[in-house]
Each structure stands twice: as structure tokens, then as C-alpha cells.
Design a protein around this motif. Sequence first.
Motif, PDB file in Angstrom:
ATOM      1  N   ILE B  49     -25.270 -23.485 -16.959  1.00 44.49           N
ATOM      2  CA  ILE B  49     -23.818 -22.990 -16.924  1.00 44.49           C
ATOM      3  C   ILE B  49     -23.305 -24.748 -16.726  1.00 44.49           C
ATOM      4  CG2 ILE B  49     -22.120 -22.297 -15.461  1.00 44.49           C
ATOM      5  CD1 ILE B  49     -23.471 -20.245 -15.856  1.00 44.49           C
ATOM      6  N   GLU B  50     -22.126 -24.487 -17.869  1.00 41.52           N
ATOM      7  CA  GLU B  50     -21.273 -25.965 -17.889  1.00 41.52           C
ATOM      8  C   GLU B  50     -20.535 -26.107 -16.740  1.00 41.52           C
ATOM      9  OE1 GLU B  50     -20.764 -28.191 -20.563  1.00 41.52           O
ATOM     10  OE2 GLU B  50     -22.759 -27.569 -20.842  1.00 41.52           O
ATOM     11  N   PRO B  51     -20.367 -27.283 -16.339  1.00 41.99           N
ATOM     12  CA  PRO B  51     -19.328 -27.597 -15.093  1.00 41.99           C
ATOM     13  C   PRO B  51     -17.938 -27.202 -15.759  1.00 41.99           C
ATOM     14  CG  PRO B  51     -20.688 -29.532 -15.505  1.00 41.99           C
ATOM     15  CD  PRO B  51     -21.002 -28.398 -16.722  1.00 41.99           C
ATOM     16  N   MET B  52     -17.246 -26.643 -14.807  1.00 39.93           N
ATOM     17  CA  MET B  52     -15.584 -26.404 -15.318  1.00 39.93           C
ATOM     18  C   MET B  52     -14.831 -27.307 -14.859  1.00 39.93           C
ATOM     19  SD  MET B  52     -13.991 -22.340 -14.914  1.00 39.93           S
ATOM     20  CE  MET B  52     -12.421 -22.525 -13.961  1.00 39.93           C
ATOM     21  N   ALA B  53     -13.881 -27.955 -15.292  1.00 42.06           N
ATOM     22  CA  ALA B  53     -13.057 -28.848 -14.497  1.00 42.06           C
ATOM     23  C   ALA B  53     -11.557 -28.461 -14.602  1.00 42.06           C
ATOM     24  CB  ALA B  53     -12.942 -30.084 -15.161  1.00 42.06           C
ATOM     25  N   HIS B  54     -11.227 -27.373 -15.487  1.00 37.18           N
ATOM     26  CA  HIS B  54      -9.807 -26.954 -15.658  1.00 37.18           C
ATOM     27  C   HIS B  54      -9.946 -25.387 -15.944  1.00 37.18           C
ATOM     28  CE1 HIS B  54      -6.005 -25.856 -17.596  1.00 37.18           C
ATOM     29  NE2 HIS B  54      -5.576 -27.071 -17.252  1.00 37.18           N
ATOM     30  N   PRO B  55      -9.084 -24.705 -15.069  1.00 30.15           N
ATOM     31  CA  PRO B  55      -9.362 -23.253 -15.104  1.00 30.15           C
ATOM     32  C   PRO B  55      -9.156 -22.613 -16.666  1.00 30.15           C
ATOM     33  CG  PRO B  55      -7.607 -23.959 -13.379  1.00 30.15           C
ATOM     34  CD  PRO B  55      -8.197 -24.988 -14.109  1.00 30.15           C
ATOM     35  N   ASP B  57      -9.970 -24.484 -19.055  1.00 30.36           N
ATOM     36  CA  ASP B  57     -10.642 -25.256 -20.068  1.00 30.36           C
ATOM     37  C   ASP B  57      -9.875 -25.965 -20.848  1.00 30.36           C
ATOM     38  OD1 ASP B  57     -13.289 -24.931 -19.169  1.00 30.36           O
ATOM     39  OD2 ASP B  57     -13.332 -23.045 -20.017  1.00 30.36           O
TER      40      ASP B  57
END
Lengths: 485, 95
Positions: B49-55, B57
Motif C-alpha cells: 500500500i502506498e502512503p497517502m499524503a493528500h486525500p 493525491d
Amino acid sequence: MHNKTLVELSQQLSSGALSSVELTQHYLDRIRQLDPQLNSFISITDELALGQAKAADERRAAGSAGPLTGIPIAHKDIFCTKGYRTSAGSKMLDNFISPYDATVVEKLNTAGTITLGKTNMDEFAMGSSNETSFYGAVKNPWNTDYVPGGSSGGSAACVAARLAPAATGTDTGGSIRQPASLCGITGLKPTYGSISRWGMIAFASSLDQAGPMTQTAEDAALLMNAMAGFDCKDSTSLNREAPNYTGELNNSLEGLRIGLPKEFFKEGLDAGVQQVIETAIKEIEGLGASVKEISLTTTELAVPAYYVIAPAEASSNLSRFDGVRYGYRCDNPTDLEDLYKRSRSEGFGEEVKRRILIGAYVLSAGFYDAYYVKAQKTRRLIKNDFDRAFTEVDVIMGPTAPSAGFALGEKADDPVSMYLSDIYTIAVNLAGLPAMSVPAGFTAGLPVGLQMIGRHFSEPRLLNIAHQFQQATDWHKQTPEAFTK
Amino acid sequence: MALDKSEVKDIAHLARIAIDEDKIPEYASSLSSILDLVEQLQSADTDNIEPMAHPLDATQRLREDAVTESNHREEYQSIAPATEDGLYLVPKVID
């Protein structure tokens, strides 16, 4: 006149039945008379308000008034207001006179709203009860032994007590929806990036979102039309055309598919709240919607993920408060480190310090991957969970909060129990989705909010559902007797 | 996950926050209970799973490299705790 909605007041201003100066003075008098019992305002801006009201009446006479021209509102004290104190509920900013207006304030000023004052809030928006404010707790107008919710507790309480027709709020983990639920008003947290964050004091930048707090969905839609839109000064503002938020209010709910996450209706939910929510959902079914049970399997991961991401971002954002450029500075610092450390420890309250320390810890060398990266990966799992649900249903419904409220002091010494009261709202911020809380009934004399969560950019549809529900019910018209007779 | 006193002191220094000696046990206890809550994350399966920084993307927007802001120094310094000749004052750093 204070029981009228913003839309009704707008009609009265437009027909000439009322001037903005009369209306503004009426609310200022109510605030002076009744707010000492609630403490919902940090600052009352009489002079600014009456000046703006006079200008609004002149603008109307000149024939250039819009629907919000001359309407008094209150701003959460997290939005910078040029020439006036903007405290964020903190001793750190008790002496901070903002040199500029937040974009939200500027846009509403341009639309012609009047600023009655700045509302009380949890310090730097960190809290769910409004008890962490440097200016003291706010009381719930329905029962003054109870909290109004937080962090936008002052905004919720003043609208519920009809001390202002509407107010602005911000929502990082439920801070618009939970106080709206506890105070019996309507609150909307828009899709992340819809409303500019510029001039809105930052807590957790990837979660923070401003929104309206009002009596009705129709009022919220009207404010959204003025508040939303791209702003080049906010690096995460969405560069897309804002929809017409009032455009779908009267659509039919025929064919609407509602999903009820089974994780929102299990142990931990107060029985009285559950009954109110189930009755409200039946009412919406009666308007043409269908209901199906769904599962959001990541529900229990949301609070833990939030308490890594939000404190991490907060520790970074709040590093700007150093006693050098603005805000509180300690007396007689011995050296630069003493200046930083004492200004920060004397200027911040306990909950803010706790969250900064957690943030500094999870970001520190050796722990970053185990905490921060893990939480960001979990955040994507939570978003994927919603994406999957929205292939089956159009809107997700459930309670806004697990109980109708709690007494002042009840959870003040137990941060984790306080954090868990946001279990139904926090995942929405992590996924960046729009959601509303709408008054749906009462249990034990306290109001209960129905939460509606939509797909990204579905605000016009959420406002439509809420408006149709409010056409069929009158929960949003109930007022706390002690403040509105 | 329990933090001991010296860890609390180290974190407080990182965050440039002074904590009174007698308050350290209280912080150690409340921070540890928050970290216990956070510990539940370890149960999540985040393989691949890729880390998510912005809802949504979204990525950082770029703009033309042009001057867009005017000078507000006097206005901004008027609310500073201590300034002199257009500079912010802090305790002496170098002897």
C-alpha cells in the motif's frame, strides 16, 4: 426575528421590512444579554459589525445587494480578521491582532456579511468539548452542565441559542459535525480543498477544512456559494470550478441508495442515539430512498491513524510559535533556547503540548516508518474502503457522535476517551470526503445529529438530501427554551 | 508502549517545550496511553500500500517565478514582541 433562518432574514432585508443595522443591533444586544451564560464568544466586534451593517444598507439602497448582503454571522476565532484579535483559543495568540483577513472572511465580507464577533473554540482546534480553550469552556445551550462539543463549540452554541443566524467553523476530525450534533444545528464539512485554508490558523494541514454552521441545509448551501472556490494562496486548494450549492436542493430523493455501515451501529453507540438515527433514516426511506447494510472494515483504524497524522502535522505547524515574530513571549529569557522553550510552555495549554509531543515523537528518527508512514498507508486503506462502499451506495449514513453529549469535566482528564468520541467523524477527514450533521431528534433532552457522508464533490447532493429531510421534519426548528423564548 | 521519564525529556527538548520536573510522570502516563491507542495500527495489513499524503493525491502546484507579494514589513513587525531597525530581536546568540 432571531428564530428566522438566514434565507428568511435575507428576504426581509430584500423587501425592506428590516435594515441590516436593525438586525445587527438586535443580535449584538442578544449576545451581550445572553452570552455570559454560554461563553460562546471570545470577542464581540460591535464597531466593525455596525460599520459593515451601515455599508450593507447603503449597498442595498444602491441596488447592488446579493443574498448575503447585510446578514450578520460569527467567525470561529481561527479565521484571521484584519485589525482584530485572532486567538485560536490560545494564550499564545491572546495579543495577536491579525494584519490580514483569511480568504473565507474576505469572501464573506465581499458577499456583504456582517461580523458580529469571534467564537470560542478548543485551543488550536484540538479538542472535542471546547474545554481546552484559554478563554474557558463553552456551555451547551440545551443543558448548561453539558459540553457543546468541539472544537467549533462556540460557533455551534451561538447558532443553537440564536445569538447569530450562522457561523463559520473548521473540521479536522469532526470539529464542525460533532458540535453541530451536540447543539442541534446543521453543519457541513466540505471536500478537502473546496474552501481556502489561507488565513485559517493551521492545525493539521492535510485534514483541516472550513465549512458553514447553520440552522438549515438551505442556509449552509447559500454560505457555501460564497465561501468555496479556488485560491492561489492555498497550496492545496482545488483548481476546479465550484458547483452551485443551492442548485440541487429541490431534487427528489427517489432512487437514492443509502448505505448503513454495520460498524457504526455496534456496541459503544448509545441506545437513545441509535433509536433517533434509525427513525430518521426511515423518514428518508419514506422520501424514496433505499437502504442497505454495508461494511467499513477499517472503521477502528481511523482514530489510531488520526492520532499519528494530526499530531505530526500539528507539531510541524505549531513550531512557528517561537516567541520571536508574533504571539506570546516569556519574560526575561536568558538565551535563545530559554526564549523558545518558556514561550512555548507558558503560551500553550496542556492538550496542545501533549499533541505537539506525540507529533515530535512519531516523526523522530527511528520511529518515522513505524508510526508516520504506517499511518499514511492506513489512511489509504481507509480511503479505499470508502471508495469501495461508494460503488454500491450514493450516501453513507449513521450517527455523528456515539452519544448525545457529555457533562463538562466528564472526560477532561482522560484524553483517550475524549479521542474516541470522534470515532464516526475522523475517517471522513482522512479520506477527504464531504459530510454533514443534521438535527434528527432528541434523547434525554439533548439533540442528536444524523451524519451523511458523500463521495468527493457531492456537496450539492448532500445538501439536497438534508434539505428534503428538513422539509419533512422540524427537528432543525427546535430551540433551547432558556435562550430563545 | 510506555515512555519513561528520560524519553519524555528528550521529546520535550525536540519540541522546544519546557516541562516542570514534577509534571513529567503525568506526561509520561498520558503520552503512553495515546501511544497504546496508536499501537492498534500494527494490526493493519499495509503490504504493497502506498502512503497517502493528500486525500485527492494532488501534488504541489507550481507558478511562474514572478514577484506577487508587496512588502508588509512594518505592518508585520508592529505585532512582534521586540524589533529594532526592521529586525526581530532575540537574546544574544554570539558573544
